[in-house]
Design an enzyme around this catalytic site. Sequence first.
Site, PDB file in Angstrom:
ATOM      1  N   ARG A  24       2.190  11.658  -8.283  1.00 17.25           N
ATOM      2  CA  ARG A  24       1.642  11.642  -7.047  1.00 17.25           C
ATOM      3  C   ARG A  24       2.513  10.719  -5.935  1.00 17.25           C
ATOM      4  NH1 ARG A  24      -4.240  12.350  -6.829  1.00 17.25           N
ATOM      5  NH2 ARG A  24      -4.901  13.366  -8.994  1.00 17.25           N
ATOM      6  N   ARG A  36       7.429   1.794   1.011  1.00 18.83           N
ATOM      7  CA  ARG A  36       7.709   0.434   1.321  1.00 18.83           C
ATOM      8  C   ARG A  36       8.086  -0.259  -0.070  1.00 18.83           C
ATOM      9  NH1 ARG A  36       7.336  -2.455   5.515  1.00 18.83           N
ATOM     10  NH2 ARG A  36       5.988  -1.031   6.815  1.00 18.83           N
ATOM     11  N   GLY A  40       0.823  -1.298   0.041  1.00 21.73           N
ATOM     12  CA  GLY A  40       0.083   0.062  -0.024  1.00 21.73           C
ATOM     13  C   GLY A  40       0.868   1.322   0.032  1.00 21.73           C
ATOM     14  N   SER A  99      -0.902  -5.007   5.076  1.00 19.17           N
ATOM     15  CA  SER A  99      -1.136  -5.331   6.733  1.00 19.17           C
ATOM     16  C   SER A  99      -2.607  -5.484   6.804  1.00 19.17           C
ATOM     17  CB  SER A  99      -0.499  -4.024   7.522  1.00 19.17           C
ATOM     18  OG  SER A  99      -1.334  -2.981   7.067  1.00 19.17           O
ATOM     19  N   ARG A 131       7.658  -4.391  13.041  1.00 22.52           N
ATOM     20  CA  ARG A 131       6.737  -4.447  11.892  1.00 22.52           C
ATOM     21  C   ARG A 131       7.771  -4.877  10.623  1.00 22.52           C
ATOM     22  NH1 ARG A 131       2.694  -0.443  12.923  1.00 22.52           N
ATOM     23  NH2 ARG A 131       4.289   0.980  12.044  1.00 22.52           N
ATOM     24  N   ASP A 160      -2.258  -5.384  13.869  1.00 17.15           N
ATOM     25  CA  ASP A 160      -3.220  -5.227  14.798  1.00 17.15           C
ATOM     26  C   ASP A 160      -4.057  -6.141  14.999  1.00 17.15           C
ATOM     27  OD1 ASP A 160      -4.006  -3.490  12.457  1.00 17.15           O
ATOM     28  OD2 ASP A 160      -5.853  -3.399  13.408  1.00 17.15           O
ATOM     29  N   ARG A 215      -0.638  -8.617  -3.904  1.00 19.31           N
ATOM     30  CA  ARG A 215      -0.368  -7.245  -3.157  1.00 19.31           C
ATOM     31  C   ARG A 215      -0.042  -7.799  -1.665  1.00 19.31           C
ATOM     32  NH1 ARG A 215      -2.278  -3.902   0.626  1.00 19.31           N
ATOM     33  NH2 ARG A 215      -3.786  -4.621   2.220  1.00 19.31           N
TER      34      ARG A 215
END
Length: 237
Positions: free
Chosen positions: A44, A25, A21, A91, A220, A207, A88
């Site tokens: 962007r 990363r 996402g 998280s 993480r 989470d 994909r």
Amino acid sequence: MSTPHNTAQNGEIAKTVLMPGDPLRAKYIAETYLENPTQFNTVRNMFGYTGTYKGVEVSVMGSGMGMPSIGIYSYELYKSYGVENIIRIGSAGAYTDKLNLYDLVLADSAWSESTFAFVQSGVEGNVQLPSESLNEKMEAAAKRINKPLMTARIHSSDVFYHEDNVPNHNDFYNEHGCVCVEMESYALFHNAKVLGKHAACILTISDSLVTHAVTTAEERQSSFNNMMEVALEAAIS
Ligand code: ADE
């Protein structure tokens, strides 16, 4: 050749693209794992890179958050750039105490109340499926490099912050069998299907909606490395 959201030229994007996402990363993966990465997009700040992993060409590009965002980027990759496979890597929030922080989940289906598929192509129904063959590669890769994986149904939600008067994690787990929640896969799987392409989704639990545990940024990173390695191994297999 370019699209409204991507300035890559023909041939600059590999047949298989990993999509986290977060575009930073994507940068991290390119710099950490790819040999000779070159950047193909900055529009962007949705960074995209192509390099090689163990000698095989692979690309990595951010998807942004939510179905409208991954809907745009994945459609353009498949349709305008000839991409065949999108994996994909994201998280997710756990809906069950059977999942601990940092566990890996491979989506075998994405349940959603989203209108994405209906609005995009008139398709009704709450479930979209990943590519069976790509999922088989993901499972085989995880086994090969010894990373435990739960294969299960996930929830693709349009909403991160809810009030108390709507269905909660127990409802999605008990009524629809969703083990965790993210916000993109239903749209990704749908786009792959309408365009005759392949998509898969692997998630790291960041989470828990059951225990309210959350990961620290440092923890993480290393757990996300496990997920990236599974995806990269699958990408070259
Ligand atoms: N991604 C990671 N955690 C999430 C959550 N709790 N809800 C939706 N998407 C998520």
